[in-house]
Design an enzyme around this catalytic site. Structure first.
Site, PDB file in Angstrom:
ATOM      1  N   ASP A 126      -3.546  -7.611  -7.346  1.00 42.44           N
ATOM      2  CA  ASP A 126      -4.925  -7.935  -7.722  1.00 42.44           C
ATOM      3  C   ASP A 126      -5.071  -7.667  -9.220  1.00 42.44           C
ATOM      4  OD1 ASP A 126      -6.103  -8.565  -5.076  1.00 42.44           O
ATOM      5  OD2 ASP A 126      -5.493  -6.528  -4.629  1.00 42.44           O
ATOM      6  N   HIS A 149       0.842  -1.208   0.000  1.00 39.76           N
ATOM      7  CA  HIS A 149       0.000   0.000   0.000  1.00 39.76           C
ATOM      8  C   HIS A 149       0.871   1.250   0.000  1.00 39.76           C
ATOM      9  CE1 HIS A 149      -2.728  -2.909   2.195  1.00 39.76           C
ATOM     10  NE2 HIS A 149      -3.539  -2.474   1.243  1.00 39.76           N
TER      11      HIS A 149
HETATM   12  O1  PAF Z   1      -7.759  -3.597  -3.569  1.00 43.37           O
HETATM   13  C1  PAF Z   1      -8.458  -3.211  -2.613  1.00 43.37           C
HETATM   14  O2  PAF Z   1      -7.978  -2.982  -1.514  1.00 43.37           O
HETATM   15  C2  PAF Z   1      -9.961  -3.021  -2.800  1.00 43.37           C
HETATM   16  O3  PAF Z   1     -10.489  -3.989  -3.635  1.00 43.37           O
HETATM   17  C3  PAF Z   1     -10.338  -1.605  -3.297  1.00 43.37           C
HETATM   18  C4  PAF Z   1      -9.786  -1.323  -4.685  1.00 43.37           C
HETATM   19  C5  PAF Z   1      -9.806  -0.572  -2.319  1.00 43.37           C
HETATM   20  C6  PAF Z   1     -11.846  -1.474  -3.357  1.00 43.37           C
HETATM   21  O4  PAF Z   1     -12.425  -1.678  -2.118  1.00 43.37           O
END
Ligand code: PAF
Length: 285
Positions: free
Chosen positions: A150, A37
């Site tokens: 993802d 993140h």
């Molecule tokens: O990847 C994620 O953390 C979630 O799927 C997102 C893109 C924040 C949507 O809730």
């Protein structure tokens, strides 16, 4: 760093930035930050004047049987890390703010949402695209940052932005791995040390697949079997899929031809882990 859960206030703050001609970067997250993140936030901070990080555990993307209620949440820690990584504004709305009583509007995505993760998690991408569309409408960013971890989510959001004509640039960001090559995930908190040890086999097996393709094996069926054998050797026996898809349409890929996403999902205890590599067998990349 500013922080708000109010759509009205966030719109006002962003409006002020836009009036100054500043570019807005959005990093949508569900919190429980790890270095993956933070790498998205740092990239956004380098490329945009004003970085908005949304933190919202989105109930719409969890099935009733999934981990919505136990998903790790630590807003104070996340806010501290967000600030250190260059965030200007954290948007952390409540579930009622996003989905008020009687809420009923959702996205319809098509076949790309029914394969791979979507096959195992049927309403997942409907929930993901609904929240991302709402965040795009609230924040109106110039750029939005998504991790390649993802990969299907990234492909679907890229398609959604194109097809709904959002004036937003989707910025794909590389997977961040730990020292053992395990792709970082907030769900690692659920794993025991022996399970983490098994998880090392995931990236090793993917890399083995890439090595085989680069050595000239062009039949993805055989590569798939060899990846599964390798996963099994690491004690990873509950395999949801090992898949080869064209990037980024996600149509099935049967042999090397342009960019190919090799992705897999395995179960360890009650936790599903996903990982992937995108290769270009034509150019050797
Ligand atoms: O990847 C994620 O953390 C979630 O799927 C997102 C893109 C924040 C949507 O809730």
């Amino acid at each position: 760093m500013l922080k708000s859960g109010s759509i009205k206030r966030v719109r006002k703050l962003i409006g002020e930035q836009k009036a100054k001609g500043h570019t807005i970067g959005l990093v949508p997250t569900m919190g429980a930050f790890h270095k993956g993140h933070l790498s998205l936030i740092e990239k956004a901070a380098k490329e945009c004047d004003f970085v908005v990080v949304s933190i919202f555990v989105n109930p719409a993307q969890f099935a009733p049987t999934e981990d919505y209620h136990i998903y790790p949440r630590d807003l104070n820690r996340d806010c501290r890390l967000a600030e250190e990584s260059g965030t200007d504004l954290v948007f952390a709305p409540s579930a009622e703010t996003i989905y008020p009583n009687g809420y009923s509007t959702y996205m319809e995505i098509g076949e790309i949402a029914n394969i791979l993760e979507g096959k195992v998690r049927p309403s997942h991408f409907r929930g993901v695209t609904t929240i991302v569309a709402k965040l795009f409408n609230i924040v109106q960013p110039d750029k939005a940052y998504f991790g390649q971890k993802d990969a299907q989510q990234l492909a679907i959001i890229t398609k959604m932005v194109r097809e709904l004509n959002y004036p937003i640039k989707v910025i794909p960001c590389p997977i961040v791995r730990d020292e053992n090559g395990i792709a970082l995930s907030s769900r690692h908190k659920y794993l025991t040390p022996p399970q983490m040890k098994k998880a090392i086999g995931i990236y090793i097996s993917l890399k083995e697949g890439v090595k085989l393709i680069r050595s000239g094996i062009s039949d993805f069926g055989s590569v798939r079997s060899l990846i599964i054998d390798m996963l099994n050797k690491y004690g990873l026996k509950r395999i949801d899929y090992v898949s080869f898809n064209k990037w980024d349409s996600l149509e099935p890929a049967l042999k090397p031809d342009g960019k190919v996403l090799i992705s897999l999902a395995v179960k360890l205890g009650n936790t599903r882990l996903i990982d992937n590599i995108i290769i270009n067998p034509d150019t050797g990349l």
